[in-house]
Design a protein around this motif. Structure first.
Motif, PDB file in Angstrom:
ATOM      1  N   LEU A 106       0.809  -1.171   0.154  1.00 27.18           N
ATOM      2  CA  LEU A 106      -0.131   0.106  -0.007  1.00 27.18           C
ATOM      3  C   LEU A 106       1.039   1.159  -0.090  1.00 27.18           C
ATOM      4  CD1 LEU A 106      -2.544  -1.297   3.050  1.00 27.18           C
ATOM      5  CD2 LEU A 106      -2.757  -1.293   0.276  1.00 27.18           C
ATOM      6  N   THR A 107       0.345   2.483   0.224  1.00 24.15           N
ATOM      7  CA  THR A 107       1.134   3.571   0.287  1.00 24.15           C
ATOM      8  C   THR A 107       0.990   4.126   1.571  1.00 24.15           C
ATOM      9  OG1 THR A 107      -0.910   4.991  -0.467  1.00 24.15           O
ATOM     10  CG2 THR A 107       0.621   4.424  -2.174  1.00 24.15           C
ATOM     11  N   ILE A 108       1.725   4.879   2.016  1.00 24.26           N
ATOM     12  CA  ILE A 108       1.977   5.643   3.442  1.00 24.26           C
ATOM     13  C   ILE A 108       0.604   6.370   3.501  1.00 24.26           C
ATOM     14  CG2 ILE A 108       4.203   5.390   3.949  1.00 24.26           C
ATOM     15  CD1 ILE A 108       4.127   8.697   3.332  1.00 24.26           C
ATOM     16  N   GLU A 109      -0.005   6.919   2.805  1.00 20.66           N
ATOM     17  CA  GLU A 109      -1.225   7.881   2.933  1.00 20.66           C
ATOM     18  C   GLU A 109      -2.439   6.637   3.309  1.00 20.66           C
ATOM     19  OE1 GLU A 109       0.841   7.936   0.294  1.00 20.66           O
ATOM     20  OE2 GLU A 109       0.839  10.002  -0.604  1.00 20.66           O
ATOM     21  N   THR A 110      -2.434   5.556   2.375  1.00 17.71           N
ATOM     22  CA  THR A 110      -3.401   4.670   2.676  1.00 17.71           C
ATOM     23  C   THR A 110      -3.230   4.125   4.298  1.00 17.71           C
ATOM     24  OG1 THR A 110      -3.830   4.199   0.476  1.00 17.71           O
ATOM     25  CG2 THR A 110      -4.815   2.620   1.951  1.00 17.71           C
ATOM     26  N   VAL A 111      -2.288   3.629   4.620  1.00 18.99           N
ATOM     27  CA  VAL A 111      -1.831   2.894   5.798  1.00 18.99           C
ATOM     28  C   VAL A 111      -2.468   4.088   6.843  1.00 18.99           C
ATOM     29  CG1 VAL A 111      -0.238   2.469   7.452  1.00 18.99           C
ATOM     30  CG2 VAL A 111      -0.346   1.449   5.120  1.00 18.99           C
ATOM     31  N   SER A 112      -1.943   5.210   6.740  1.00 23.39           N
ATOM     32  CA  SER A 112      -2.585   6.363   7.698  1.00 23.39           C
ATOM     33  C   SER A 112      -3.879   6.277   7.847  1.00 23.39           C
ATOM     34  CB  SER A 112      -1.675   7.592   7.118  1.00 23.39           C
ATOM     35  OG  SER A 112      -2.039   8.774   8.026  1.00 23.39           O
ATOM     36  N   ARG A 113      -4.521   6.441   6.656  1.00 22.36           N
ATOM     37  CA  ARG A 113      -5.927   6.666   6.795  1.00 22.36           C
ATOM     38  C   ARG A 113      -6.671   5.236   7.409  1.00 22.36           C
ATOM     39  NH1 ARG A 113      -6.460  10.840   2.262  1.00 22.36           N
ATOM     40  NH2 ARG A 113      -4.825   9.811   0.955  1.00 22.36           N
ATOM     41  N   GLN A 114      -6.244   4.152   7.236  1.00 24.79           N
ATOM     42  CA  GLN A 114      -6.689   3.088   7.814  1.00 24.79           C
ATOM     43  C   GLN A 114      -6.507   3.052   9.290  1.00 24.79           C
ATOM     44  OE1 GLN A 114      -8.859   1.246   6.388  1.00 24.79           O
ATOM     45  NE2 GLN A 114      -8.477   1.984   4.229  1.00 24.79           N
ATOM     46  N   LEU A 115      -5.474   3.213   9.392  1.00 28.79           N
ATOM     47  CA  LEU A 115      -5.087   3.592  11.065  1.00 28.79           C
ATOM     48  C   LEU A 115      -5.952   4.357  11.864  1.00 28.79           C
ATOM     49  CD1 LEU A 115      -1.173   3.217  11.250  1.00 28.79           C
ATOM     50  CD2 LEU A 115      -2.739   1.430  12.113  1.00 28.79           C
ATOM     51  N   ALA A 116      -6.066   5.666  11.176  1.00 26.87           N
ATOM     52  CA  ALA A 116      -7.088   6.680  11.727  1.00 26.87           C
ATOM     53  C   ALA A 116      -8.456   6.155  11.807  1.00 26.87           C
ATOM     54  CB  ALA A 116      -7.011   7.918  10.575  1.00 26.87           C
TER      55      ALA A 116
END
Lengths: 248, 248
Positions: free
Chosen positions: B196-206
């Motif tokens: 994935l991309t860091i943005e997607t991981v960040s969004r999922q964690l959020a």
DNA sequence: CGTAGTTTTGATGTCAGTCAAAATGTGTGG
DNA sequence: CCACACATTTTGACTGACATCAAAACTACG
């Protein structure tokens, strides 16, 4: 794909140098041959073993080809890999003694049954066999890493090209043509393996065909330009699925 | 993550039952300890070995954590996995004697250096050690298969949840909390590992945070509801990344 | 020749990627 | 302790590659 008579034993097997006997002395190969039993025949869609089964033996592909996959509780599958002659199946069972995936014949084929307890004993007696087991296990791990790379950040086109190159290399290593072969698996199997849908695989193959890089007609594949195919996966690790090279 | 004094030898090591000595008799563990040398210390971002290096030794994690990855000619990376204390690194080298991936320290850590030639010799002398090597190799293969399943057909949310559960299980097996831990890797490493991309991981964690299932604050993670997290990956194979269970 | 399974082709939708910028954290030197 | 620079993470708006849905074409086998 028929390769060698299913009755041939290790010392006479054409696949010996791609399989467990590689690097062993003639008398050691004979010892190994004595523990290998029941060359089992399988028909298309017949299961060799099922996820969860207790593992008594590892299986070497004598002829034909196989697909292994992991199923979840919903019945959804993920194809883990395809096996061609000379390759050892069931290595995932070494952790707990149970298979963690199922393996099914893609066409009529035969396997050699290698009892695990006898193999372990023989490994302590024949250091070369232990070394070869380690090599084979290392090869499996590297092949799995290549699959992780394949599924990690590749486009549909790159995945499809990589898949064809993977088969090309392995067929070549077996002494077959590396530019013309028949796919033993269905589109569904390819798609599932590559983390795509059958429609996407079909479209990618159609486009490679249209560009003249390959000629596909159902199961038949002819690679017209290996270099162009390689160029598609160029920005790839070291080499595409390098674990499929013969051990040397 | 500090676990045991880096100077402790195999017989005294708290990690012994998660590592090579598992299942061996006391005198056999002593034999093993004699071939293990130079407990090497590494700082954050220091390389343990580099893709292509000749392999003289396998390395067991003593403390800290590590990331292994494969780089292509462009410098693009695919993270293959993360290693925690008790785990053996470098198994991919068993095929040809060269590392096919690079491994780097995510934090200050220590590794035990296990010379491969000595280990092979000892495996023929101690059948239990050979068996344990097979178990460890089988575990590595099953773990890689789980990663293939993870990358094959999972959504971003499922991948993220699986990642957290994987760490939870492994930290738990080490005797740490399985609901509160610090991530030793950056978002970039997680994203790369998960395809994935860091943005997607960040969004999922959020989003998991917003739903109250977890509480994330930078590197710190607290799992508030393990069952809800498991429910997200429910339609998954057998068990999420089951290879991370202790050998038994 | 008819039926069932597989593959191809087309139209539309969506999840995650890309681009961009703000917010937060980390480290260094004054 | 603060100020500044730099790295990492988060958030938002938009885009695109592949999935999904649907139907036609092809193949195989009795």
């Amino acid at each position: 794909m028929e390769f060698a008579p299913a009755r041939a034993s290790c010392p006479d097997c054409r696949l010996a140098d791609l399989c467990l006997p590689y690097g062993l002395h003639a008398n050691e190969v004979k010892q190994l041959a004595r523990i290998v039993k029941n060359k089992r025949l399988l028909k298309t869609d017949e299961y060799l073993y099922v996820q969860g089964d207790e593992c008594q033996s590892l299986y070497a592909v004598k002829s034909g080809s196989f697909r292994s996959f992991i199923a979840n509780s919903d019945g959804a599958e993920q194809t883990i890999g395809f096996y061609l002659p000379g390759e050892l199946m069931g290595l995932d069972s070494l952790q707990y003694g149970r298979f963690t995936c199922s393996t099914v014949a893609l066409e009529t084929g035969a396997v050699c049954d290698v009892p695990l307890s006898r193999l372990n004993e023989l490994c302590t007696e024949i250091p070369g066999l232990q070394i070869q087991m380690m090599r084979i296990l290392g090869k499996e791990i590297v092949a799995d890493h290549d699959k992780i790379v394949l599924l990690g950040h590749r486009t549909a086109k790159e995945r499809t090209a990589t898949f064809l190159l993977m088969l090309s290399r392995r067929y070549g290593a077996l002494g077959f043509s590396n530019t013309a072969f028949n796919l033993s698996m269905r589109r569904q199997d390819i798609a599932n393996f590559l983390g795509l849908t059958i429609e996407t695989v079909s479209r990618q193959l159609a486009e490679l065909n249209k560009q003249g890089i390959i000629t596909v007609k159902q199961r038949g594949v002819q690679i017209n330009d290996l270099d162009l195919l390689r160029a598609i996966v160029e920005h790839c690790p070291t080499q595409p699925l390098c674990a499929e090279q013969p051990l040397s």
